[in-house]
Enzyme design. Sequence first.
Site: not given
Ligand code: HXC
Length: 257
Positions: A65, A108, A111, A131
């Site tokens: 998400a 997400g 999911e 999360e």
């Molecule tokens: C918003 C995101 C994002 C996310 C990545 N980006 N994941 N933006 N929401 N979930 C954006 C980054 O900010 C970045 O933007 C660009 O995408 C590239 O990501 P990087 O992190 O620079 O890439 P990398 O270093 O290759 O790392 C990849 C990654 C990492 C390991 C997947 O992006 C990451 O950990 N993402 C979050 C994963 C996560 O926690 N997902 C769960 C979300 S919570 P910029 O602008 O900086 O270039 C969820 C909750 C569901 O899903 C319901 C609960 C409420």
Amino acid sequence: VEYETILVERKGRTALLTLNRPNALNALNLQVMNEVVAATEALDRDPECGCIVIIGSAKAFAAGADIKEMRPQGYMDMYLADWFAAWDRLGQLRTPTVAAVSGYALGGGCELAMLCDILLAADTAVFGQPEIKLGVIPGIGGSQRLTRAVGKAKAMELCLTGRTMNAEEAERAGLVSRVVPADDLLGEALAVAETVAGMSLPVAMMVKEAVGRAFETTLTEGVRFERRLFHAVFATADQKEGMGAFIDKRPPGFLHR
Ligand code: HXC
């Protein structure tokens, strides 16, 4: 209809939906949710569509998400918008769906993949519910569907630590039906979809209903439900066609009715 965050293509009786927010690793903001739900519900109403494939990019199916969109929200914002509730509609489609996962399927993203009926993974796939590392919990069914898919032991560990699993572990745990080389993922997903779409659509819908019921009810009720549907397929033209084709030693030409 024009969408901004997804691409939708028709290939015969199969539809291919590509998540397309490359700058955010396909992070699932509300626009993506609304577009995926609108597009798949439109396909669901189309009797010429027999299977829907959802795919992301090579690097990310979806990295979760959208964290930036969620960060400022309060309880009342989430509650009044019923944040993420529309995703449930993806699970209620009658048309079979295939998730083709390459790269990250986190939060997400995992999911979303689990909302689909068939889950194919590239050997590059990474699954997880991280999360907790953000101070939240899964919100699109991850705590329930992951637990049903892989059991309590792995689901608890993944959700409590945020650890991810690779494609091999995901296959061993029963989360995905098959792992294929990354370069073959799209082709394999379309081939599976074409196979499903070539079956009788109403019968495929009944298979989906029957297997889905296994997650909702007791064994006795589930078997009873299956038996009713089994009797019902004898009201289809496609039952006559399918069995007739076998007896005539020819391929069936299903009428989807
Ligand atoms: C918003 C995101 C994002 C996310 C990545 N980006 N994941 N933006 N929401 N979930 C954006 C980054 O900010 C970045 O933007 C660009 O995408 C590239 O990501 P990087 O992190 O620079 O890439 P990398 O270093 O290759 O790392 C990849 C990654 C990492 C390991 C997947 O992006 C990451 O950990 N993402 C979050 C994963 C996560 O926690 N997902 C769960 C979300 S919570 P910029 O602008 O900086 O270039 C969820 C909750 C569901 O899903 C319901 C609960 C409420």
